[in-house]
Structure formats: C-alpha cells, structure tokens
Design a protein around this motif. Structure first.
Motif, PDB file in Angstrom:
ATOM      1  N   UNK A  85     -33.591 -15.617  52.975  1.00 22.81           N
ATOM      2  CA  UNK A  85     -32.425 -16.102  53.718  1.00 22.81           C
ATOM      3  C   UNK A  85     -32.713 -16.108  55.214  1.00 22.81           C
ATOM      4  N   UNK A  86     -32.410 -17.227  55.847  1.00 19.57           N
ATOM      5  CA  UNK A  86     -32.606 -17.350  57.289  1.00 19.57           C
ATOM      6  C   UNK A  86     -31.270 -17.235  58.017  1.00 19.57           C
ATOM      7  N   UNK A  87     -30.459 -16.290  57.577  1.00 24.01           N
ATOM      8  CA  UNK A  87     -29.181 -16.032  58.240  1.00 24.01           C
ATOM      9  C   UNK A  87     -29.159 -14.567  58.664  1.00 24.01           C
ATOM     10  N   UNK A  88     -28.539 -14.251  59.794  1.00 18.56           N
ATOM     11  CA  UNK A  88     -28.594 -12.881  60.320  1.00 18.56           C
ATOM     12  C   UNK A  88     -27.825 -11.902  59.448  1.00 18.56           C
ATOM     13  N   UNK A  89     -28.229 -10.617  59.546  1.00 20.51           N
ATOM     14  CA  UNK A  89     -27.561  -9.564  58.779  1.00 20.51           C
ATOM     15  C   UNK A  89     -26.482  -8.846  59.578  1.00 20.51           C
ATOM     16  N   UNK A  90     -26.220  -9.312  60.797  1.00 22.05           N
ATOM     17  CA  UNK A  90     -25.151  -8.736  61.605  1.00 22.05           C
ATOM     18  C   UNK A  90     -25.577  -7.582  62.482  1.00 22.05           C
ATOM     19  N   UNK A  91     -26.790  -7.067  62.296  1.00 22.87           N
ATOM     20  CA  UNK A  91     -27.263  -5.978  63.141  1.00 22.87           C
ATOM     21  C   UNK A  91     -27.559  -6.503  64.542  1.00 22.87           C
ATOM     22  N   UNK A  92     -27.288  -5.668  65.521  1.00 26.67           N
ATOM     23  CA  UNK A  92     -27.532  -6.033  66.925  1.00 26.67           C
ATOM     24  C   UNK A  92     -26.748  -7.279  67.353  1.00 26.67           C
ATOM     25  N   UNK A 136     -19.989  -8.458  49.482  1.00 31.38           N
ATOM     26  CA  UNK A 136     -19.609  -9.732  48.873  1.00 31.38           C
ATOM     27  C   UNK A 136     -20.156  -9.867  47.457  1.00 31.38           C
ATOM     28  N   UNK A 137     -19.496 -10.659  46.603  1.00 24.85           N
ATOM     29  CA  UNK A 137     -20.016 -10.936  45.258  1.00 24.85           C
ATOM     30  C   UNK A 137     -21.252 -11.821  45.346  1.00 24.85           C
ATOM     31  N   UNK A 138     -21.995 -11.978  44.235  1.00 27.12           N
ATOM     32  CA  UNK A 138     -23.254 -12.737  44.268  1.00 27.12           C
ATOM     33  C   UNK A 138     -23.122 -14.147  44.824  1.00 27.12           C
ATOM     34  N   UNK A 139     -22.021 -14.833  44.515  1.00 28.71           N
ATOM     35  CA  UNK A 139     -21.879 -16.216  44.966  1.00 28.71           C
ATOM     36  C   UNK A 139     -21.656 -16.346  46.465  1.00 28.71           C
ATOM     37  N   UNK A 140     -21.443 -15.227  47.148  1.00 28.39           N
ATOM     38  CA  UNK A 140     -21.262 -15.246  48.604  1.00 28.39           C
ATOM     39  C   UNK A 140     -22.396 -14.551  49.324  1.00 28.39           C
ATOM     40  N   UNK A 141     -23.534 -14.368  48.668  1.00 27.71           N
ATOM     41  CA  UNK A 141     -24.662 -13.667  49.286  1.00 27.71           C
ATOM     42  C   UNK A 141     -25.731 -14.613  49.816  1.00 27.71           C
ATOM     43  N   UNK A 142     -25.495 -15.902  49.702  1.00 24.19           N
ATOM     44  CA  UNK A 142     -26.432 -16.873  50.248  1.00 24.19           C
ATOM     45  C   UNK A 142     -25.964 -17.382  51.601  1.00 24.19           C
ATOM     46  N   UNK A 143     -26.700 -18.365  52.131  1.00 27.32           N
ATOM     47  CA  UNK A 143     -26.309 -18.993  53.392  1.00 27.32           C
ATOM     48  C   UNK A 143     -25.073 -19.856  53.160  1.00 27.32           C
ATOM     49  N   UNK A 144     -24.068 -19.690  54.003  1.00 27.47           N
ATOM     50  CA  UNK A 144     -22.794 -20.383  53.841  1.00 27.47           C
ATOM     51  C   UNK A 144     -22.378 -21.021  55.163  1.00 27.47           C
ATOM     52  N   UNK A 145     -21.642 -22.135  55.049  1.00 24.94           N
ATOM     53  CA  UNK A 145     -20.972 -22.699  56.222  1.00 24.94           C
ATOM     54  C   UNK A 145     -19.481 -22.866  55.995  1.00 24.94           C
ATOM     55  N   UNK A 146     -19.030 -22.659  54.742  1.00 27.01           N
ATOM     56  CA  UNK A 146     -17.622 -22.783  54.373  1.00 27.01           C
ATOM     57  C   UNK A 146     -17.299 -21.693  53.365  1.00 27.01           C
ATOM     58  N   UNK A 147     -16.184 -20.997  53.548  1.00 30.58           N
ATOM     59  CA  UNK A 147     -15.787 -19.946  52.611  1.00 30.58           C
ATOM     60  C   UNK A 147     -14.304 -20.075  52.289  1.00 30.58           C
ATOM     61  N   UNK A 148     -13.961 -19.713  51.055  1.00 29.22           N
ATOM     62  CA  UNK A 148     -12.587 -19.742  50.567  1.00 29.22           C
ATOM     63  C   UNK A 148     -11.923 -18.414  50.879  1.00 29.22           C
ATOM     64  N   UNK A 149     -10.738 -18.472  51.493  1.00 24.92           N
ATOM     65  CA  UNK A 149      -9.976 -17.272  51.810  1.00 24.92           C
ATOM     66  C   UNK A 149      -8.587 -17.390  51.204  1.00 24.92           C
TER      67      UNK A 149
END
Length: 502
Positions: free
Chosen positions: A358-365, A430-443
C-alpha cells in the motif's frame, strides 16, 4: 344536544378521519418504499462491454485520447428510444487505459448544449487538470488536460462535476472507467483479459417513464434519487458468458445516491483483491462488499462448469434507524448480473497471496489533523461557495482527517487528488474491505472515521480540489468544500471566477 357539543363531536370526527388518513398515507409510503427485483429479472440481454478507448502516442511519448460529450438515443427497451448523453457514443463512455509513468493527454470536446466538466475520480494529478467545477467546458468548447500517471494499478473512473448539476449529468449517461496498469500488477496471476475474465461492471439504478428516464425524487427520499431497477454498463437484465474458472469483476457504483451490498444468492465466498486506489496487500475472503456511490472494488469469483449465478445486492442494516433504512434504500434488493459458465472452463491460476504494498500513509508523524462534520446543509456548518477556500494544506505533508456523520441519514466522503488509509471506524480498526487505498468511504449515520492522507502536490494556491459527499443531490445542494495545496509557509489564493454558483 347543545350546539357546542355537536361542534365538538364533528371536530373530533374530523380529527379522527384526518389522523386515520395520515396514518394510512404513512403506511402506504412505508410499504411502497421497499424495492426488490430478486427473482424477477429475465437476464435476456448480453452484457455490453465498454470498448477500450483508442489512443495514439505523440513524438514526446504522450498517450493521447479523444472524448466527446454528446447527446444521443439508446434502446434500453426494444423499440423504445431513450434520450441520453454519452462520451463518444449514445450512453456512458469507453474505458481509458494507461500505464503508470506514462504521460497522458485527453482532448475533450463538449458537443452538448450545456456546459459540463470531466473529473478524473481517484486520479492523482494537478488541480488545474482535475476536472472539478472550476474547469467547465462550454458548449462547443474544448479542454485538454494532461498529466503523468503516478499511482499504482487501479480501477478509476471519470464523470462530470458541474456545481449544482452533477446528478443530472451523471444520470443522463456521462461516465466511464479509467484503468491504470503497472509492472507489479502485470506480473500477478490475476484474471486480466479485458472483457473476457476481467469485466468492467458499472452499476446504476434507473427508473423509466415510458421510454424516458424518470429522474424524479420520491417523497421521504432525502438521500436523493433511488431507482426501481438496475442496469450494468447500460444494459438492462444483463447476462455474461464466462469461459474461465476465475472471473474478476471491477465493480463501480455509478449510481447517484444508492448504496449496494454485493454478493451471491448461495453466499459463496469471493476474494476482494482491490479497492478504490489499487490492489490490497493480501486478498480478503468475504461474502459481501458494500459500495456507496463512487466507490469501487475488484473481486475474483470462482465459477463451476455449466452453472449460473447472480450478482445480487442485498438489504443492509447499518443505516441507523429503521426509518432511514427504509427510505434510504437499505431494505431494497436487486438481481444485478447473471454469470453463465461454459460447460468446460479454462483453468485459472490461483490468486496470489501477496498482491502488493500500500502506498498510503499510516498516519504516523502527521503534520496536523482536521475535522469534518457531515450535514446535508453543508460540511462543518458551511455550504459550498465557489469563491471560498475552506482548507489549506502543505505540499509534502501527511494529515489525518476525522469525518463524522450524526446527521440521521447515510452520507459518504470523497477527497479529490489523494488516496487515503482508513485508520479507525468508530475508534476501532477498520474491517478488511476498508484496509486498502481509498478515495471514497461510506459513513452511515452514527459513524466517525479517521483517515490518513499525504499531499504530494504540485502546489497551486489558486486552484482548489474538492472534498464532498458523493450522494450527488447532497453534493449539488452544497455538501462540499474546497482545499488548495501550497508550499511550506504559503497561503491560499483566490479561485478562478469564470463560473459562479449554480
């Protein structure tokens, strides 16, 4: 009997009649709100596969595509022509495909009688090329965005983004896929023969009034337009012949308000291999995948020789109250696409257990955090204004964005230019379906998500990107904001003034 007593009796009777009528009306609305096509579809139309867009490579190595927005007619039903819009055709558009590292240019012409835009949903690119509401193309006009593709293999899409009119333009048929390839994905033993074992599945809900589209919003439908049937790639009652043991479905929810929960009637497991922004690190085995408008998922399904199975959208129970579930489409179910396996199937290689990184940040720093409160009236209490920059981010920094929906109805959240990582859902992993790179999420109502994203630029203080709810009637109504990317210490400028609010 006194006159007063008679008046009171008559008044009480009227109140009772009105109450019963109102109660009966609510009951009728409640019963009429649930929609199901399960077991009713004949599946008598072969699935249309959008053609791969033609392109050429210029002398400087730029791959050039041509897209024309145009009006047309299409026979969704035999003998009945429906007025439509499309790219290079009567409805929807071709699939654009490019390699990571390629320079691309898309020459766009607007053959419509209305101004519109073409937004590259999920693509990392300069703000001036994004195709948001500041990059309008007038009737008869041209626009040639160009950029270098710099992101992993993924299933992206393109669609209009005119402020105040996006729902109408998408419903009429302006949408298409954009597939990004890279060397890593090319080496994987995943199904990859486009239109054969690697299928684009663009799902839309529609409603017809005779031959015409009916885009009206029913009573109590605060989420927006909800149709009474679905189609895939512009095909009603679609079936697809399958000749391989494994088939890859690139699911795109191109509906304007409806959320789907995809699976199969026999509850067979499938492998989720990709989300909005590309492949997962490892495939996730699951039986359902929920997609709100704008979201994508790549799933791989195993077929048995000679069988038929149906891609179905099931009822959902995470919308909040039973009222919102009923009137926001949560109780609805649809038979979407029938897969018909040949009597003999070509052998497919096993799905790799390692797909990529995954080329998305983990939120650290993270440099800072921001908060976004979703309400139909606006985000953080403010409705969209074309001349207002809401957030300013620094190029090269990582941020965490916390997004909350306590608005009593479903929403979702899309951020232009970046792919992000979901760190938390209501404080949990997050559940497995939300552990990849995302640009849109359901809330759904009552949901808070924490997202991590990195802004690589290029910096442009005067040209904003958007963040918004992708339920398009909400977006059109002002549930959207703007951010710019600046160099360290820079300040936001002024957005272009070519178009005022619609």
């Amino acid at each position: 009997m006194s006159l007063l007593k008679r008046v009171l009796i008559v008044f009480g009777s009227l109140v009772t009649v009105v109450a019963l009528a109102a109660g009966g009306g609510v009951l009728w609305l409640w019963n009429d709100a649930e929609i199901s096509t399960v077991g009713e579809e004949r599946f008598d139309n072969e699935l249309s596969i959008p053609p791969l867009a033609k392109s050429r490579v210029d002398s400087d190595g730029t791959r050039v595509f041509d897209l024309r927005m145009q009006a047309g007619e299409k026979e969704f039903k035999d003998g009945r022509k429906t007025s439509t819009w499309g790219f290079n055709g009567d409805y929807l558009g071709p699939t654009l495909r490019a390699e990571r590292g390629e320079k691309v240019r898309v020459r766009i012409r607007n053959g419509l009688d209305e101004a519109s835009t073409v937004h590259w949903h999920g693509m990392h690119l300069p703000a001036k090329m994004d195709g948001g509401p500041h990059q309008m193309v007038e009737p008869g006009g041209k626009w040639s965005p160009h950029w270098t593709v710099d992101q992993p293999a993924s299933t992206l899409w393109y669609h209009p983004h005119p402020h105040g009119a996006t729902e109408k333009h998408v419903q009429r048929g302006l949408a298409g896929m954009f597939l990004v390839d890279d060397k890593q994905s090319a080496r994987l033993t995943l199904p990859k023969k486009y239109g054969v074992d690697d299928l684009p599945v663009i799902v839309q809900d529609v409603r017809f009034d005779g031959a015409k589209f009916d885009h009206g919003h029913d009573m109590m439908r605060n989420v927006g337009f909800l149709g009474d049937r679905t189609m895939v790639n512009g095909t009603l009652r679609p079936y697809q012949k399958v000749g391989d043991e494994l088939v890859r479905l690139r699911l795109l929810n191109a509906s304007t308000a409806r959320t789907y929960d995809f699976g199969f009637p026999d509850d067979r497991a499938f492998s989720l291999v990709g989300t909005d922004g590309g492949l997962l690190e490892q495939p996730a085995r699951m039986e359902r995948i929920q997609l709100s408008p704008g979201e994508r998922a790549e799933i791989v399904v195993r077929m048995v020789p000679g069988e038929k199975t149906v891609l179905r959208s099931f009822p959902q129970d995470n919308y909040g109250s039973s009222w919102n579930q009923r009137f926001s489409g949560g109780d609805d179910s649809f038979d979407v696409l029938e897969l018909r396996a040949a009597k003999q199937l070509r052998a497919s290689a096993d799905i790799p257990q390692q797909l990529g990184e995954l080329e998305v940040p983990d939120g650290k720093n993270a440099a800072r955090g921001r908060f976004f409160d979703l309400k139909q009236s606006g985000i953080n209490g403010r409705a969209m204004k074309m001349d207002r920059i809401d957030e300013t981010v620094t190029r090269g920094t990582t941020e965490t964005w916390t997004v909350r929906n306590n608005n009593g109805m479903p929403h979702n959240f899309h951020v232009h230019d970046v792919q992000f990582r979901v760190l938390e859902v209501n404080g949990e992993a997050p559940p497995p379906e939300l552990r990849g790179a995302k640009d849109t999420v359901f809330l759904p109502n009552g949901t808070t998500m924490k997202l991590a994203m990195r802004f690589e630029g290029p910096a442009d203080p005067d040209t904003p990107y958007m963040y918004h709810c992708h339920l398009l009637t909400h977006e059109d109504g002002g549930m959207m904001g703007q951010f710019v990317v600046v160099e360290k210490g820079g300040r936001a400028g002024a957005p272009p003034q070519g178009h005022s609010n619609h």
